[in-house]
Design a protein around this motif. Structure first.
Motif, PDB file in Angstrom:
ATOM      1  N   ASP A  85       0.850  -1.190   0.000  1.00 34.72           N
ATOM      2  CA  ASP A  85       0.000   0.000   0.000  1.00 34.72           C
ATOM      3  C   ASP A  85       0.889   1.245   0.000  1.00 34.72           C
ATOM      4  OD1 ASP A  85      -2.446  -1.367   0.072  1.00 34.72           O
ATOM      5  OD2 ASP A  85      -2.286  -1.645   2.234  1.00 34.72           O
ATOM      6  N   VAL A  86       0.770   2.047  -1.026  1.00 35.02           N
ATOM      7  CA  VAL A  86       1.598   3.249  -1.168  1.00 35.02           C
ATOM      8  C   VAL A  86       0.725   4.413  -1.635  1.00 35.02           C
ATOM      9  CG1 VAL A  86       3.806   2.108  -1.586  1.00 35.02           C
ATOM     10  CG2 VAL A  86       2.247   2.443  -3.483  1.00 35.02           C
ATOM     11  N   TYR A  87       1.291   5.614  -1.576  1.00 35.98           N
ATOM     12  CA  TYR A  87       0.561   6.810  -2.005  1.00 35.98           C
ATOM     13  C   TYR A  87       0.622   6.896  -3.528  1.00 35.98           C
ATOM     14  CZ  TYR A  87       0.999   7.983   2.929  1.00 35.98           C
ATOM     15  OH  TYR A  87       0.945   7.954   4.297  1.00 35.98           O
ATOM     16  N   GLU A  88      -0.436   6.491  -4.186  1.00 38.82           N
ATOM     17  CA  GLU A  88      -0.400   6.322  -5.637  1.00 38.82           C
ATOM     18  C   GLU A  88      -0.410   7.631  -6.411  1.00 38.82           C
ATOM     19  OE1 GLU A  88      -3.186   3.465  -7.068  1.00 38.82           O
ATOM     20  OE2 GLU A  88      -2.142   1.814  -6.078  1.00 38.82           O
ATOM     21  N   THR A  89      -0.720   8.738  -5.768  1.00 39.86           N
ATOM     22  CA  THR A  89      -0.686  10.026  -6.467  1.00 39.86           C
ATOM     23  C   THR A  89       0.738  10.574  -6.575  1.00 39.86           C
ATOM     24  OG1 THR A  89      -1.142  11.181  -4.390  1.00 39.86           O
ATOM     25  CG2 THR A  89      -3.036  10.632  -5.783  1.00 39.86           C
ATOM     26  N   LEU A  90       1.653  10.011  -5.806  1.00 40.81           N
ATOM     27  CA  LEU A  90       3.053  10.427  -5.880  1.00 40.81           C
ATOM     28  C   LEU A  90       3.765   9.681  -7.001  1.00 40.81           C
ATOM     29  CD1 LEU A  90       4.079  10.369  -2.095  1.00 40.81           C
ATOM     30  CD2 LEU A  90       3.311  12.337  -3.432  1.00 40.81           C
ATOM     31  N   THR A  91       4.877  10.230  -7.441  1.00 39.59           N
ATOM     32  CA  THR A  91       5.754   9.459  -8.315  1.00 39.59           C
ATOM     33  C   THR A  91       6.610   8.534  -7.446  1.00 39.59           C
ATOM     34  OG1 THR A  91       7.604  11.029  -8.211  1.00 39.59           O
ATOM     35  CG2 THR A  91       5.897  11.415  -9.895  1.00 39.59           C
ATOM     36  N   GLY A  92       7.253   7.586  -8.076  1.00 46.09           N
ATOM     37  CA  GLY A  92       8.126   6.690  -7.319  1.00 46.09           C
ATOM     38  C   GLY A  92       9.218   7.460  -6.596  1.00 46.09           C
ATOM     39  N   ALA A  93       9.825   8.432  -7.278  1.00 45.90           N
ATOM     40  CA  ALA A  93      10.900   9.225  -6.674  1.00 45.90           C
ATOM     41  C   ALA A  93      10.383  10.049  -5.491  1.00 45.90           C
ATOM     42  CB  ALA A  93      11.521  10.142  -7.718  1.00 45.90           C
ATOM     43  N   GLN A  94       9.201  10.631  -5.635  1.00 48.84           N
ATOM     44  CA  GLN A  94       8.625  11.414  -4.538  1.00 48.84           C
ATOM     45  C   GLN A  94       8.367  10.535  -3.315  1.00 48.84           C
ATOM     46  OE1 GLN A  94       5.234  12.988  -6.657  1.00 48.84           O
ATOM     47  NE2 GLN A  94       6.190  15.009  -6.913  1.00 48.84           N
ATOM     48  N   TYR A  95       7.873   9.337  -3.563  1.00 44.11           N
ATOM     49  CA  TYR A  95       7.594   8.428  -2.445  1.00 44.11           C
ATOM     50  C   TYR A  95       8.883   8.045  -1.726  1.00 44.11           C
ATOM     51  CZ  TYR A  95       6.109   4.308   0.150  1.00 44.11           C
ATOM     52  OH  TYR A  95       5.876   3.402   1.155  1.00 44.11           O
ATOM     53  N   LEU A  96       9.914   7.692  -2.471  1.00 50.51           N
ATOM     54  CA  LEU A  96      11.181   7.292  -1.856  1.00 50.51           C
ATOM     55  C   LEU A  96      11.799   8.448  -1.073  1.00 50.51           C
ATOM     56  CD1 LEU A  96      12.716   5.171  -4.756  1.00 50.51           C
ATOM     57  CD2 LEU A  96      11.653   4.334  -2.649  1.00 50.51           C
ATOM     58  N   LEU A 127      10.820   5.979 -12.154  1.00 47.14           N
ATOM     59  CA  LEU A 127      10.710   6.683 -10.879  1.00 47.14           C
ATOM     60  C   LEU A 127      10.019   8.034 -11.006  1.00 47.14           C
ATOM     61  CD1 LEU A 127      14.068   5.967  -8.982  1.00 47.14           C
ATOM     62  CD2 LEU A 127      11.817   4.922  -8.653  1.00 47.14           C
ATOM     63  N   LYS A 128       9.999   8.606 -12.209  1.00 50.12           N
ATOM     64  CA  LYS A 128       9.308   9.882 -12.401  1.00 50.12           C
ATOM     65  C   LYS A 128       7.833   9.691 -12.756  1.00 50.12           C
ATOM     66  CE  LYS A 128      13.429  12.487 -13.785  1.00 50.12           C
ATOM     67  NZ  LYS A 128      14.066  13.304 -14.848  1.00 50.12           N
ATOM     68  N   ASP A 129       7.416   8.447 -12.905  1.00 45.04           N
ATOM     69  CA  ASP A 129       6.015   8.150 -13.237  1.00 45.04           C
ATOM     70  C   ASP A 129       5.180   8.030 -11.965  1.00 45.04           C
ATOM     71  OD1 ASP A 129       6.908   8.012 -15.829  1.00 45.04           O
ATOM     72  OD2 ASP A 129       6.975   5.815 -15.888  1.00 45.04           O
ATOM     73  N   PRO A 130       3.870   8.331 -12.038  1.00 46.95           N
ATOM     74  CA  PRO A 130       3.011   8.157 -10.863  1.00 46.95           C
ATOM     75  C   PRO A 130       2.898   6.688 -10.479  1.00 46.95           C
ATOM     76  CG  PRO A 130       1.705   8.691 -12.802  1.00 46.95           C
ATOM     77  CD  PRO A 130       3.138   8.888 -13.194  1.00 46.95           C
ATOM     78  N   ILE A 131       2.862   6.439  -9.184  1.00 48.03           N
ATOM     79  CA  ILE A 131       2.801   5.056  -8.698  1.00 48.03           C
ATOM     80  C   ILE A 131       1.517   4.376  -9.165  1.00 48.03           C
ATOM     81  CG2 ILE A 131       2.742   3.627  -6.618  1.00 48.03           C
ATOM     82  CD1 ILE A 131       4.414   5.799  -5.241  1.00 48.03           C
ATOM     83  N   LEU A 142       9.155  -1.127  -5.287  1.00 47.55           N
ATOM     84  CA  LEU A 142       9.273   0.227  -4.749  1.00 47.55           C
ATOM     85  C   LEU A 142       9.301   0.212  -3.226  1.00 47.55           C
ATOM     86  CD1 LEU A 142       9.333   3.265  -5.627  1.00 47.55           C
ATOM     87  CD2 LEU A 142       6.877   3.283  -5.130  1.00 47.55           C
ATOM     88  N   VAL A 143       8.422  -0.574  -2.606  1.00 48.47           N
ATOM     89  CA  VAL A 143       8.410  -0.590  -1.136  1.00 48.47           C
ATOM     90  C   VAL A 143       9.657  -1.274  -0.585  1.00 48.47           C
ATOM     91  CG1 VAL A 143       5.895  -0.441  -0.962  1.00 48.47           C
ATOM     92  CG2 VAL A 143       6.973  -2.691  -1.003  1.00 48.47           C
ATOM     93  N   ILE A 144      10.227  -2.195  -1.344  1.00 50.64           N
ATOM     94  CA  ILE A 144      11.498  -2.794  -0.926  1.00 50.64           C
ATOM     95  C   ILE A 144      12.594  -1.736  -0.906  1.00 50.64           C
ATOM     96  CG2 ILE A 144      13.325  -4.403  -1.605  1.00 50.64           C
ATOM     97  CD1 ILE A 144      11.072  -6.252  -2.673  1.00 50.64           C
ATOM     98  N   ILE A 145      12.663  -0.939  -1.970  1.00 49.49           N
ATOM     99  CA  ILE A 145      13.662   0.135  -2.020  1.00 49.49           C
ATOM    100  C   ILE A 145      13.417   1.138  -0.894  1.00 49.49           C
ATOM    101  CG2 ILE A 145      14.608   2.017  -3.404  1.00 49.49           C
ATOM    102  CD1 ILE A 145      13.760   0.384  -5.900  1.00 49.49           C
ATOM    103  N   ALA A 146      12.155   1.473  -0.653  1.00 51.84           N
ATOM    104  CA  ALA A 146      11.824   2.414   0.424  1.00 51.84           C
ATOM    105  C   ALA A 146      12.270   1.876   1.781  1.00 51.84           C
ATOM    106  CB  ALA A 146      10.321   2.689   0.431  1.00 51.84           C
ATOM    107  N   ALA A 147      12.141   0.583   1.979  1.00 49.86           N
ATOM    108  CA  ALA A 147      12.549  -0.026   3.243  1.00 49.86           C
ATOM    109  C   ALA A 147      14.063  -0.008   3.409  1.00 49.86           C
ATOM    110  CB  ALA A 147      12.038  -1.458   3.315  1.00 49.86           C
ATOM    111  N   LEU A 148      14.788   0.021   2.295  1.00 46.54           N
ATOM    112  CA  LEU A 148      16.249  -0.026   2.340  1.00 46.54           C
ATOM    113  C   LEU A 148      16.891   1.351   2.433  1.00 46.54           C
ATOM    114  CD1 LEU A 148      16.727  -2.698  -0.464  1.00 46.54           C
ATOM    115  CD2 LEU A 148      17.257  -3.024   1.957  1.00 46.54           C
ATOM    116  N   VAL A 149      16.107   2.412   2.223  1.00 45.93           N
ATOM    117  CA  VAL A 149      16.675   3.738   2.044  1.00 45.93           C
ATOM    118  C   VAL A 149      17.404   4.239   3.296  1.00 45.93           C
ATOM    119  CG1 VAL A 149      14.674   5.139   2.742  1.00 45.93           C
ATOM    120  CG2 VAL A 149      16.213   5.969   0.935  1.00 45.93           C
ATOM    121  N   HIS A 150      16.994   3.776   4.497  1.00 50.32           N
ATOM    122  CA  HIS A 150      17.678   4.215   5.719  1.00 50.32           C
ATOM    123  C   HIS A 150      18.629   3.155   6.263  1.00 50.32           C
ATOM    124  CE1 HIS A 150      14.348   1.898   7.395  1.00 50.32           C
ATOM    125  NE2 HIS A 150      14.912   1.927   8.578  1.00 50.32           N
TER     126      HIS A 150
END
Length: 236
Positions: A85-96, A127-131, A142-150
């Motif tokens: 579950d992610v914010y689909e109005t954001l782009t991938g880059a914005q979410y990350l 990554l510049k496209d909307p989720i 995408l959520v895997i990358i988000a989990a790894l970012v920190h």
């Protein structure tokens, strides 16, 4: 680094979804968590992540209680649910970048991490496209990358391989090994028993809210394949 002691959780105050669970997972370990549907896997994982409260027992992440020191515990934790579950109005880059902001990851650090894993999981070009335009598998990546970012020390995943293509499945296994080589730990649930048997250093099997087997994978499977052991245990 992840210590679960006499953990119990009930949704109705009567029947326990998880009953007196104790597990001690150390850095460098890939630990598989398997059980039938409704056995209590997601309940435990959500409680580790601080999403669910629980009646008794303790959960400590890198020495910090998820109950009494939740922010400190969550700083070193990454959790991926069974549905991305992610914010689909954001782009991938914005979410990350949103996730990186939450964890106060420096610009230079996040840039390197995002570029590395986006390339690994074939997401660099979208990554510049909307989720909202992403497939289920792309959202999972995408959520895997988000989990790894920190760069978490404790990585908790609920059915992480569902929806991934064979290449991404292979890459995620490589990420597991990389994280553990750098001192992190992986605790994940899965129904893909052959993957668990080959990948995991240790395994815990849960049945009706209780742990019925736990330990090194070689010990669990000494009398047969993981599938055979699992079927025998859950049918008792």
């Amino acid at each position: 680094m992840l210590k679960i002691s006499h953990f119990s959780k009930s949704y109705d105050g009567k029947k326990k979804a998880c009953d007196d669970i104790s597990l001690d997972i150390q850095k460098g370990e890939i630990y598989g968590f398997i059980g039938h549907n409704g056995a209590g896997k997601t309940t435990l994982l959500k409680s580790i992540a601080g999403i669910l409260d629980f009646e008794s027992g303790t959960i400590e992440i890198d020495g910090k209680s998820i109950k009494t020191e939740p922010l400190q515990a969550k700083k070193v934790l990454a959790y991926i649910p069974d549905n991305p579950d992610v914010y689909e109005t954001l782009t991938g880059a914005q979410y990350l970048n949103f996730i990186a902001d939450i964890y106060e990851v420096a610009e230079a650090t996040r840039k390197g991490v995002i570029e590395k894993y986006a390339a690994m999981f074939d997401l660099s070009g979208v990554l510049k496209d909307p989720i909202a335009s992403y497939s289920h598998g792309m959202k999972q990546k995408l959520v895997i990358i988000a989990a790894l970012v920190h760069q978490p020390k404790v990585f908790i995943l609920d059915e992480p391989f569902v929806g991934l293509d064979p290449k991404a499945t292979y890459q995620l296994k490589e990420v597991f090994h990389e994280l553990c080589a750098n001192g992190a730990l992986i605790f994940f649930s899965t129904h893909i028993l052959d993957v668990a048997e080959k990948l995991c250093d240790k395994i815990a099997i849960i049945r009706r809210g209780q742990i019925v087997a736990a330990g090194p994978t070689s010990d669990i499977t000494k009398d047969g394949s993981l599938e055979e052991v699992f079927l025998e245990l859950i049918d008792k």
